[in-house]
Design a protein around this motif. Structure first.
Motif, PDB file in Angstrom:
ATOM      1  N   THR A   1       0.692  -1.143  -0.023  1.00 41.78           N
ATOM      2  CA  THR A   1      -0.061  -0.035   0.141  1.00 41.78           C
ATOM      3  C   THR A   1       0.966   1.242   0.110  1.00 41.78           C
ATOM      4  O   THR A   1       0.579   2.265  -0.802  1.00 41.78           O
ATOM      5  CB  THR A   1      -0.856  -0.183   1.201  1.00 41.78           C
ATOM      6  N   MET A   2       2.079   1.296   0.798  1.00 44.48           N
ATOM      7  CA  MET A   2       2.962   2.489   0.825  1.00 44.48           C
ATOM      8  C   MET A   2       3.580   2.655  -0.525  1.00 44.48           C
ATOM      9  O   MET A   2       3.699   3.654  -0.818  1.00 44.48           O
ATOM     10  CB  MET A   2       3.771   2.191   2.093  1.00 44.48           C
ATOM     11  N   ILE A   3       4.155   1.441  -1.194  1.00 47.47           N
ATOM     12  CA  ILE A   3       4.583   1.670  -2.351  1.00 47.47           C
ATOM     13  C   ILE A   3       3.602   2.284  -3.520  1.00 47.47           C
ATOM     14  O   ILE A   3       3.820   3.156  -4.224  1.00 47.47           O
ATOM     15  CB  ILE A   3       5.213   0.430  -3.055  1.00 47.47           C
ATOM     16  N   ARG A   4       2.456   1.813  -3.394  1.00 46.58           N
ATOM     17  CA  ARG A   4       1.241   2.406  -4.253  1.00 46.58           C
ATOM     18  C   ARG A   4       1.168   4.117  -4.276  1.00 46.58           C
ATOM     19  O   ARG A   4       0.865   4.613  -5.075  1.00 46.58           O
ATOM     20  CB  ARG A   4      -0.016   1.537  -4.143  1.00 46.58           C
ATOM     21  N   TRP A   5       1.042   4.321  -2.941  1.00 42.71           N
ATOM     22  CA  TRP A   5       0.685   5.639  -2.601  1.00 42.71           C
ATOM     23  C   TRP A   5       2.130   6.313  -3.019  1.00 42.71           C
ATOM     24  O   TRP A   5       1.764   7.635  -3.532  1.00 42.71           O
ATOM     25  CB  TRP A   5       0.728   5.926  -1.023  1.00 42.71           C
ATOM     26  N   ALA A   6       3.200   5.891  -2.791  1.00 38.22           N
ATOM     27  CA  ALA A   6       4.287   6.693  -3.255  1.00 38.22           C
ATOM     28  C   ALA A   6       4.446   6.741  -4.775  1.00 38.22           C
ATOM     29  O   ALA A   6       4.524   7.892  -5.434  1.00 38.22           O
ATOM     30  CB  ALA A   6       5.757   5.977  -2.974  1.00 38.22           C
ATOM     31  N   MET A   7       3.947   5.827  -5.541  1.00 39.16           N
ATOM     32  CA  MET A   7       3.805   5.604  -6.954  1.00 39.16           C
ATOM     33  C   MET A   7       2.964   6.659  -7.576  1.00 39.16           C
ATOM     34  O   MET A   7       3.171   7.245  -8.666  1.00 39.16           O
ATOM     35  CB  MET A   7       3.727   3.982  -7.712  1.00 39.16           C
ATOM     36  N   ILE A   8       1.733   6.507  -7.008  1.00 40.68           N
ATOM     37  CA  ILE A   8       0.719   7.496  -7.198  1.00 40.68           C
ATOM     38  C   ILE A   8       1.118   8.905  -7.126  1.00 40.68           C
ATOM     39  O   ILE A   8       0.991   9.810  -8.029  1.00 40.68           O
ATOM     40  CB  ILE A   8      -0.533   7.200  -6.413  1.00 40.68           C
ATOM     41  N   GLY A   9       1.828   9.222  -5.928  1.00 41.84           N
ATOM     42  CA  GLY A   9       2.351  10.795  -5.808  1.00 41.84           C
ATOM     43  C   GLY A   9       3.239  10.991  -7.202  1.00 41.84           C
ATOM     44  O   GLY A   9       3.113  12.177  -7.327  1.00 41.84           O
ATOM     45  N   ILE A  10       4.312  10.053  -7.308  1.00 45.14           N
ATOM     46  CA  ILE A  10       5.138  10.326  -8.392  1.00 45.14           C
ATOM     47  C   ILE A  10       4.329  10.813  -9.872  1.00 45.14           C
ATOM     48  O   ILE A  10       4.694  11.659 -10.463  1.00 45.14           O
ATOM     49  CB  ILE A  10       6.163   9.222  -8.403  1.00 45.14           C
ATOM     50  N   MET A  11       3.575   9.714 -10.129  1.00 50.30           N
ATOM     51  CA  MET A  11       2.806   9.970 -11.181  1.00 50.30           C
ATOM     52  C   MET A  11       1.822  11.113 -11.343  1.00 50.30           C
ATOM     53  O   MET A  11       1.682  11.820 -12.351  1.00 50.30           O
ATOM     54  CB  MET A  11       1.983   8.792 -11.679  1.00 50.30           C
ATOM     55  N   VAL A  12       1.157  11.559 -10.263  1.00 46.69           N
ATOM     56  CA  VAL A  12       0.584  12.760 -10.143  1.00 46.69           C
ATOM     57  C   VAL A  12       1.231  13.938 -10.452  1.00 46.69           C
ATOM     58  O   VAL A  12       0.880  14.802 -11.215  1.00 46.69           O
ATOM     59  CB  VAL A  12      -0.509  12.800  -8.738  1.00 46.69           C
ATOM     60  N   ARG A  13       2.603  14.070  -9.962  1.00 43.79           N
ATOM     61  CA  ARG A  13       3.324  15.140  -9.826  1.00 43.79           C
ATOM     62  C   ARG A  13       3.831  15.139 -11.436  1.00 43.79           C
ATOM     63  O   ARG A  13       3.750  16.368 -12.152  1.00 43.79           O
ATOM     64  CB  ARG A  13       4.656  15.123  -8.950  1.00 43.79           C
ATOM     65  N   ARG A  14       4.026  13.980 -12.185  1.00 43.77           N
ATOM     66  CA  ARG A  14       4.391  14.061 -13.642  1.00 43.77           C
ATOM     67  C   ARG A  14       3.374  14.552 -14.719  1.00 43.77           C
ATOM     68  O   ARG A  14       3.305  15.238 -15.329  1.00 43.77           O
ATOM     69  CB  ARG A  14       4.859  12.811 -13.974  1.00 43.77           C
ATOM     70  N   LEU A  15       1.957  14.115 -14.191  1.00 46.99           N
ATOM     71  CA  LEU A  15       0.961  14.608 -14.883  1.00 46.99           C
ATOM     72  C   LEU A  15       0.600  15.958 -14.607  1.00 46.99           C
ATOM     73  O   LEU A  15       0.039  16.855 -15.722  1.00 46.99           O
ATOM     74  CB  LEU A  15      -0.379  13.706 -14.528  1.00 46.99           C
ATOM     75  N   ALA A  16       0.569  16.333 -13.522  1.00 46.19           N
ATOM     76  CA  ALA A  16       0.382  17.874 -13.145  1.00 46.19           C
ATOM     77  C   ALA A  16       1.562  18.803 -13.806  1.00 46.19           C
ATOM     78  O   ALA A  16       1.526  20.056 -14.157  1.00 46.19           O
ATOM     79  CB  ALA A  16       0.370  18.158 -11.588  1.00 46.19           C
ATOM     80  N   ARG A  17       2.728  18.231 -14.069  1.00 45.72           N
ATOM     81  CA  ARG A  17       3.938  19.192 -14.797  1.00 45.72           C
ATOM     82  C   ARG A  17       3.309  19.657 -16.008  1.00 45.72           C
ATOM     83  O   ARG A  17       3.689  20.824 -16.526  1.00 45.72           O
ATOM     84  CB  ARG A  17       4.754  18.417 -14.600  1.00 45.72           C
ATOM     85  N   GLY A  18       2.834  18.904 -16.781  1.00 48.59           N
ATOM     86  CA  GLY A  18       2.173  19.171 -18.139  1.00 48.59           C
ATOM     87  C   GLY A  18       3.261  19.459 -19.411  1.00 48.59           C
ATOM     88  O   GLY A  18       2.824  19.768 -20.298  1.00 48.59           O
TER      89      GLY A  18
END
Length: 123
Positions: free
Chosen positions: A73-90
């Motif tokens: 679960t913690m690994i999934r949360w970390a990867m979700i955070g990484i992907m959200v930052r990349r998507l938000a960067r645009g």
């Protein structure tokens, strides 16, 4: 995900298991037959880079979790955070350029030092 890469130590029954149970192709990444010095193994950098991104999250830098489900679960949360930052960067990621050193910039005035110290100080 169509293909899975694994290190040569995972050869054995894992190849057949991934084919029958997962329905995916498992490719074993092997070292060159004549290893002389350091050689980068193909595809290994992708896994090492991902582990590096995960350990940037403080909770994953140590083994705090007691069960595998909580750890996953913690690994999934970390990867979700990484992907959200990349998507938000645009925009695509860029590498920073070469950093200039003080000695490379002639127009910056260096502090004047007494003569006896000036010979021993390097910029």
């Amino acid at each position: 995900m169509q293909k899975i890469w694994a290190d040569q130590s995972f050869g054995g029954r894992l190849v057949e298991w991934s084919r029958t149970i997962l329905g995916r192709e498992l490719e074993i990444v092997r070292k060159a037959p004549d290893p002389r010095g350091f050689q980068v193994q193909p595809k290994r950098w992708a896994i090492e880079r991902t582990f590096s991104w995960l350990t940037d999250h403080r909770r994953l830098a140590r083994d705090y979790e007691t069960g595998p489900a909580r750890s996953e679960t913690m690994i999934r949360w970390a990867m979700i955070g990484i992907m959200v930052r990349r998507l938000a960067r645009g925009r695509p990621a860029t590498r920073p350029g070469r950093r200039l050193l003080l000695r490379d910039v002639p127009w910056i005035r260096r502090p004047s030092l007494p003569r006896e110290r000036a010979a021993s100080v390097r910029y």
